[in-house]
Design a protein around this motif. Structure first.
Motif, PDB file in Angstrom:
ATOM      1  N   TRP A   4      25.435 -15.734  18.722  1.00 56.16           N
ATOM      2  CA  TRP A   4      26.125 -15.817  17.441  1.00 56.16           C
ATOM      3  C   TRP A   4      27.637 -15.740  17.586  1.00 56.16           C
ATOM      4  O   TRP A   4      28.357 -16.154  16.704  1.00 56.16           O
ATOM      5  N   GLN A  17      25.817 -27.464   8.878  1.00 58.65           N
ATOM      6  CA  GLN A  17      26.286 -26.643   9.992  1.00 58.65           C
ATOM      7  C   GLN A  17      27.308 -27.402  10.839  1.00 58.65           C
ATOM      8  O   GLN A  17      28.307 -26.825  11.270  1.00 58.65           O
ATOM      9  N   THR A  43      24.343 -17.242   5.342  1.00 59.26           N
ATOM     10  CA  THR A  43      23.361 -18.309   5.190  1.00 59.26           C
ATOM     11  C   THR A  43      23.631 -19.535   6.052  1.00 59.26           C
ATOM     12  O   THR A  43      22.680 -20.212   6.444  1.00 59.26           O
ATOM     13  N   LEU A  46      22.081 -19.260   9.451  1.00 57.46           N
ATOM     14  CA  LEU A  46      20.624 -19.231   9.311  1.00 57.46           C
ATOM     15  C   LEU A  46      20.038 -20.562   8.844  1.00 57.46           C
ATOM     16  O   LEU A  46      18.831 -20.752   8.869  1.00 57.46           O
ATOM     17  N   MET A 123      21.854 -10.431   9.046  1.00 60.35           N
ATOM     18  CA  MET A 123      21.620 -11.789   9.531  1.00 60.35           C
ATOM     19  C   MET A 123      20.643 -11.798  10.714  1.00 60.35           C
ATOM     20  O   MET A 123      19.765 -12.662  10.788  1.00 60.35           O
ATOM     21  N   GLU A 126      17.147 -11.227   9.406  1.00 54.72           N
ATOM     22  CA  GLU A 126      16.737 -12.403   8.645  1.00 54.72           C
ATOM     23  C   GLU A 126      16.403 -13.571   9.567  1.00 54.72           C
ATOM     24  O   GLU A 126      15.424 -14.287   9.331  1.00 54.72           O
ATOM     25  N   ALA A 127      17.185 -13.742  10.624  1.00 50.48           N
ATOM     26  CA  ALA A 127      16.897 -14.807  11.597  1.00 50.48           C
ATOM     27  C   ALA A 127      15.543 -14.574  12.263  1.00 50.48           C
ATOM     28  O   ALA A 127      14.756 -15.509  12.443  1.00 50.48           O
ATOM     29  N   GLU A 128      15.270 -13.345  12.615  1.00 47.55           N
ATOM     30  CA  GLU A 128      13.990 -13.018  13.260  1.00 47.55           C
ATOM     31  C   GLU A 128      12.827 -13.247  12.302  1.00 47.55           C
ATOM     32  O   GLU A 128      11.786 -13.793  12.685  1.00 47.55           O
ATOM     33  N   LEU A 130      12.807 -15.335   9.704  1.00 49.72           N
ATOM     34  CA  LEU A 130      12.661 -16.789   9.524  1.00 49.72           C
ATOM     35  C   LEU A 130      11.945 -17.428  10.712  1.00 49.72           C
ATOM     36  O   LEU A 130      11.161 -18.362  10.540  1.00 49.72           O
ATOM     37  N   ARG A 138      10.661 -20.006   4.057  1.00 51.39           N
ATOM     38  CA  ARG A 138      12.058 -20.453   4.047  1.00 51.39           C
ATOM     39  C   ARG A 138      12.376 -21.137   2.706  1.00 51.39           C
ATOM     40  O   ARG A 138      13.422 -20.877   2.110  1.00 51.39           O
ATOM     41  N   THR A 151      21.267 -13.380  -0.762  1.00 48.48           N
ATOM     42  CA  THR A 151      20.330 -13.545   0.350  1.00 48.48           C
ATOM     43  C   THR A 151      19.423 -12.333   0.556  1.00 48.48           C
ATOM     44  O   THR A 151      18.191 -12.472   0.628  1.00 48.48           O
TER      45      THR A 151
END
Length: 191
Positions: A4, A17, A43, A46, A123, A126-128, A130, A138, A151
């Protein structure tokens, strides 16, 4: 898991992105803030942004006056530039907002390593989550965000977490990967 700290991962992401990567590169914002260990959080990294998403960059700031001076020098003329420093729960915080090429940018600094700040910890968990959940999960998060939800409350609602959603996600962040995996799969099995 992403590195990150280096926003190069955005090059291989969604169109949004890639656009953000180009903007950050053009502004040189991550390089200009290197001394403050900046991290893009929220967000965009992610891949769950909605139309009104902003770019949240957290920074490790021990001298708010010096930090603000640097940011004013490079970005003070940007549209909507505003800064605020205050103390919340005994911790000094500096928040600077401005617009760049249609993107709202928020710089947030506090005297804590960026990897220990709540924005980053949220974050990461949340990434884990997702990564463990299906596309329907999602989409439910994105739908809530499109309806105006922040979020963390969106994640808490879809996960069925009780209490303060920000604190609830911080508690999940403390779980081991296997515990989080089990939790995610038990939630998915109930649906």
């Amino acid at each position: 898991m992403n590195d990150w700290r280096n926003v190069n991962y955005l090059i291989h992401g969604t169109a949004v992105q890639k656009e953000v990567y180009n903007l950050l590169t053009e502004l040189e914002i991550m390089n200009l803030l290197t001394d403050y260990n900046p991290l893009l959080v929220g967000t965009i990294p992610l891949g769950i942004q909605v139309e009104d998403s902003d770019l949240d960059i957290i920074c490790e700031v021990y001298d708010p006056v010096k930090f603000k001076s640097l940011v004013v020098r490079f970005f003070g003329a940007m549209e909507g530039f505003v800064s605020e420093s205050r103390v919340v729960q005994g911790i000094p915080r500096t928040k600077i907002n401005f617009m760049a090429k249609g993107w709202p940018i928020e710089l947030f600094g506090q005297p804590r390593r960026t990897e220990l700040q709540n924005g980053y910890l949220h974050m990461i968990v949340e990434a884990e989550i997702l990564a463990q959940m299906d596309d329907d999960f999602r989409e439910r998060i994105i739908l809530l965000k499109t309806s105006g939800w922040k979020t963390e409350p969106a994640f808490a609602k879809v996960l069925g977490l009780k209490g303060d959603p920000y604190e609830a996600l911080l508690e999940l962040e403390k779980l081991s990967r296997s515990e989080l995996y089990s939790l995610c799969h038990s939630i998915q099995a109930r649906e």
